[in-house]
Design a protein around this motif. Sequence first.
Motif, PDB file in Angstrom:
ATOM      1  N   GLY A   9       5.307  -6.330   5.712  1.00 47.96           N
ATOM      2  CA  GLY A   9       5.122  -4.883   5.600  1.00 47.96           C
ATOM      3  C   GLY A   9       4.601  -4.305   6.904  1.00 47.96           C
ATOM      4  N   ARG A  10       4.361  -3.014   6.878  1.00 47.55           N
ATOM      5  CA  ARG A  10       3.831  -2.320   8.046  1.00 47.55           C
ATOM      6  C   ARG A  10       2.568  -1.566   7.653  1.00 47.55           C
ATOM      7  NH1 ARG A  10       7.595  -2.688  12.029  1.00 47.55           N
ATOM      8  NH2 ARG A  10       6.208  -1.520  13.417  1.00 47.55           N
ATOM      9  N   VAL A  11       1.631  -1.485   8.593  1.00 50.23           N
ATOM     10  CA  VAL A  11       0.415  -0.704   8.395  1.00 50.23           C
ATOM     11  C   VAL A  11       0.213   0.175   9.621  1.00 50.23           C
ATOM     12  CG1 VAL A  11      -0.659  -2.461   6.939  1.00 50.23           C
ATOM     13  CG2 VAL A  11      -1.066  -2.484   9.407  1.00 50.23           C
ATOM     14  N   THR A  12      -0.698   1.107   9.507  1.00 52.88           N
ATOM     15  CA  THR A  12      -1.007   1.987  10.635  1.00 52.88           C
ATOM     16  C   THR A  12      -1.646   1.198  11.775  1.00 52.88           C
ATOM     17  OG1 THR A  12      -1.245   3.960   9.271  1.00 52.88           O
ATOM     18  CG2 THR A  12      -2.467   3.937  11.347  1.00 52.88           C
TER      19      THR A  12
ATOM     20  N   PRO B 211       0.833  -1.209   0.000  1.00 54.31           N
ATOM     21  CA  PRO B 211       0.000   0.000   0.000  1.00 54.31           C
ATOM     22  C   PRO B 211       0.863   1.253   0.000  1.00 54.31           C
ATOM     23  CG  PRO B 211       0.043  -0.992   2.187  1.00 54.31           C
ATOM     24  CD  PRO B 211       0.734  -1.956   1.266  1.00 54.31           C
ATOM     25  N   PRO B 212       0.370   2.325  -0.612  1.00 55.54           N
ATOM     26  CA  PRO B 212       1.134   3.582  -0.599  1.00 55.54           C
ATOM     27  C   PRO B 212       1.402   4.102   0.805  1.00 55.54           C
ATOM     28  CG  PRO B 212      -0.633   3.665  -2.236  1.00 55.54           C
ATOM     29  CD  PRO B 212      -0.853   2.430  -1.423  1.00 55.54           C
ATOM     30  N   ALA B 213       0.514   3.792   1.754  1.00 58.13           N
ATOM     31  CA  ALA B 213       0.693   4.179   3.157  1.00 58.13           C
ATOM     32  C   ALA B 213      -0.104   3.196   3.998  1.00 58.13           C
ATOM     33  CB  ALA B 213       0.239   5.617   3.387  1.00 58.13           C
ATOM     34  N   GLY B 214      -0.096   3.393   5.319  1.00 54.58           N
ATOM     35  CA  GLY B 214      -0.628   2.381   6.223  1.00 54.58           C
ATOM     36  C   GLY B 214      -2.103   2.426   6.498  1.00 54.58           C
TER      37      GLY B 214
ATOM     38  N   PHE C 248      -7.912  -3.960  -1.450  1.00 56.21           N
ATOM     39  CA  PHE C 248      -9.303  -3.791  -1.861  1.00 56.21           C
ATOM     40  C   PHE C 248      -9.665  -2.307  -1.936  1.00 56.21           C
ATOM     41  CE2 PHE C 248     -13.874  -3.549  -0.878  1.00 56.21           C
ATOM     42  CZ  PHE C 248     -14.391  -4.402  -1.834  1.00 56.21           C
ATOM     43  N   ALA C 249      -9.175  -1.523  -0.986  1.00 56.54           N
ATOM     44  CA  ALA C 249      -9.445  -0.086  -1.000  1.00 56.54           C
ATOM     45  C   ALA C 249      -8.904   0.561  -2.273  1.00 56.54           C
ATOM     46  CB  ALA C 249      -8.826   0.573   0.234  1.00 56.54           C
ATOM     47  N   GLN C 250      -7.716   0.145  -2.702  1.00 52.45           N
ATOM     48  CA  GLN C 250      -7.146   0.695  -3.933  1.00 52.45           C
ATOM     49  C   GLN C 250      -8.035   0.367  -5.129  1.00 52.45           C
ATOM     50  OE1 GLN C 250      -4.014   2.611  -4.327  1.00 52.45           O
ATOM     51  NE2 GLN C 250      -5.392   3.042  -6.043  1.00 52.45           N
ATOM     52  N   ILE C 251      -8.608  -0.834  -5.137  1.00 52.87           N
ATOM     53  CA  ILE C 251      -9.514  -1.226  -6.219  1.00 52.87           C
ATOM     54  C   ILE C 251     -10.764  -0.356  -6.214  1.00 52.87           C
ATOM     55  CG2 ILE C 251     -11.099  -3.087  -6.905  1.00 52.87           C
ATOM     56  CD1 ILE C 251      -8.776  -5.036  -6.301  1.00 52.87           C
ATOM     57  N   LEU C 252     -11.319  -0.079  -5.047  1.00 53.24           N
ATOM     58  CA  LEU C 252     -12.496   0.787  -4.989  1.00 53.24           C
ATOM     59  C   LEU C 252     -12.181   2.175  -5.521  1.00 53.24           C
ATOM     60  CD1 LEU C 252     -14.115  -0.058  -1.509  1.00 53.24           C
ATOM     61  CD2 LEU C 252     -14.760  -0.921  -3.766  1.00 53.24           C
ATOM     62  N   LEU C 253     -11.041   2.723  -5.146  1.00 53.72           N
ATOM     63  CA  LEU C 253     -10.658   4.038  -5.663  1.00 53.72           C
ATOM     64  C   LEU C 253     -10.523   4.004  -7.175  1.00 53.72           C
ATOM     65  CD1 LEU C 253      -7.960   5.088  -3.024  1.00 53.72           C
ATOM     66  CD2 LEU C 253     -10.276   6.050  -3.273  1.00 53.72           C
ATOM     67  N   ASP C 254      -9.842   2.986  -7.680  1.00 59.05           N
ATOM     68  CA  ASP C 254      -9.631   2.882  -9.123  1.00 59.05           C
ATOM     69  C   ASP C 254     -10.936   2.661  -9.876  1.00 59.05           C
ATOM     70  OD1 ASP C 254      -6.949   3.176  -8.609  1.00 59.05           O
ATOM     71  OD2 ASP C 254      -6.464   1.056  -8.830  1.00 59.05           O
TER      72      ASP C 254
ATOM     73  N   LEU D  65      -3.451  -6.068   4.917  1.00 60.36           N
ATOM     74  CA  LEU D  65      -2.974  -5.726   3.573  1.00 60.36           C
ATOM     75  C   LEU D  65      -4.016  -6.045   2.506  1.00 60.36           C
ATOM     76  CD1 LEU D  65       0.707  -6.995   3.905  1.00 60.36           C
ATOM     77  CD2 LEU D  65      -0.073  -4.615   3.890  1.00 60.36           C
ATOM     78  N   THR D  66      -4.769  -7.115   2.706  1.00 58.83           N
ATOM     79  CA  THR D  66      -5.821  -7.461   1.747  1.00 58.83           C
ATOM     80  C   THR D  66      -6.874  -6.359   1.695  1.00 58.83           C
ATOM     81  OG1 THR D  66      -5.470  -9.825   2.160  1.00 58.83           O
ATOM     82  CG2 THR D  66      -7.536  -9.184   1.126  1.00 58.83           C
ATOM     83  N   ALA D  67      -7.280  -5.860   2.853  1.00 58.55           N
ATOM     84  CA  ALA D  67      -8.282  -4.790   2.888  1.00 58.55           C
ATOM     85  C   ALA D  67      -7.756  -3.524   2.223  1.00 58.55           C
ATOM     86  CB  ALA D  67      -8.689  -4.501   4.334  1.00 58.55           C
ATOM     87  N   LEU D  68      -6.480  -3.226   2.403  1.00 57.94           N
ATOM     88  CA  LEU D  68      -5.903  -2.033   1.769  1.00 57.94           C
ATOM     89  C   LEU D  68      -5.808  -2.210   0.260  1.00 57.94           C
ATOM     90  CD1 LEU D  68      -3.175  -1.240   4.442  1.00 57.94           C
ATOM     91  CD2 LEU D  68      -5.313   0.015   4.049  1.00 57.94           C
TER      92      LEU D  68
END
Length: 494
Positions: free
Chosen positions: A45-48, A16-19, A201-207, A196-199
């Motif tokens: 990786g790391r997330v918020t 992800p671009p960020a956490g 998925f979030a990128q897909i929703l934005l796209d 990471l899977t949820a993040l």
Amino acid sequence: MPVAEPAAAVPLIWQPPAGALWSGRWVDGASSMPVHDPEDGSFLGRVTDAGPAEVDEAVTGVATAIASGESWPAWRRREALDAAAHLLLRRRELLTEVISREGCKTVREADSEVSRAAETLRLSAQQAGCLTGETLPFSDTPRGHDRLGWYTREPVGVVAAITPFNDPLNLVAHKMGPALVGGNGIVLKPAEATPLTALAFAQILLDAGVPGNRFAIVPGTGSGAGRALVGHPLVDLVSFTGGYRTGNEVARTAGAKKTLMELGGNNAVLVLGDADSESAARAVVAGAFGVAGQNCLSVQRVFVDTRIAARFTRDVVKATEALRVGSKADERTDIGPLVNEREARRVEEWVREACESGAEVLAGGRREGAFHWPTVLTGVPADARVMTEEVFGPVLTIEPFDTVDEAVARANDTLYGLQAGVFTAGLEIALDVAQRLRVGAVMVNDSSDFRIDAMPFGGPGRSGIGREGVRYAVEAMTEPKIVAVRRGAIRADS
């Protein structure tokens, strides 16, 4: 069979671009937490690690967007969710890797979940055309004779969603698809183990064109981000999938809010004397040990007619011992690790406890690290935890019965009530048993482990509150709004 050696750790092909994500922006919170592969402990990786301040910013951003009245009509919601479903399938390889690496699914199981999630979004998109109301019978009472009116279905507002690790993509889709198509905003906290899977998925929703201010992803702990999210005063509905005890904490923290909860099961399968023993055994093994038993629909208790018990048990043991335990990355693997070694040790302890009380291990019964071999038990005392609680691990119990009445009574002897299965060649007895089982769904000539994403999903008792399944979640996440017009008080030319 020993555990196959995992492949050398390699970086994920997507990061992800960020956490975290809120207000349409990828952001890093004040604190972070690592994500590891449970198979070998490799760093992914790391997330918020969101705390109350970050959660407040995320919820406030979504609530502000909803309150602004910015138009996002139903047809645009449908188009965006349809586009997201297509993008999921186009990014199948990426999502399969992320699901499998950070979680406990084999690559085959992860690939299957991508297909399921795409279907969930497709079904969600279709609900855009079903947000209808109806006229109301004001003329049916003297007090309403001079009125006409109707109701529409309107969004509840801000949905707070918390998802578990075992279906990190499809269960996120089951929260976000219905919430978004219903016109709501949603803030989601994914499981600590699988953010990471949820993040992704979030990128897909934005796209796909979902407005970024309509949703947020706030990774974090249950005691931190989870508690702050469900207790936030701007949240209108809480949708939670997880365990019963955590569900109680969620309800206490949420207070007087709408809640939608799926809290697991202790699922029984009844194998009657006229059943096809071999096919029933295959279905039971598949239903008990998929995702290493970490599935709310997993078969946990089997009650089999004494007349065929020996043959059925032999078939189950043979099929269980044929399962391959190994690396998630190996296409030949049937059983991967549990979500962490702590959970594998818990399952091991429950099995040992049952054995110390008289149970017999017919297959499995051992652990290495986070791996627990698929285990078949018999002679289990009725009060053992593997009989009374949700194991959420690869453990199956088999017990004989003499009468159908006895089998139904023993299947119902649980505080849960999610799903059940019954194997029989007789239609009348199948319908009779199905009527008497106290569960949300009965699968005839199949195990409890079957669901399509359009089903109303849930059950009585400890299994939850309300029903999920796309159409039913959309109904729960919207509410009727009435318009009543008093005739004679409005001038036609005004």
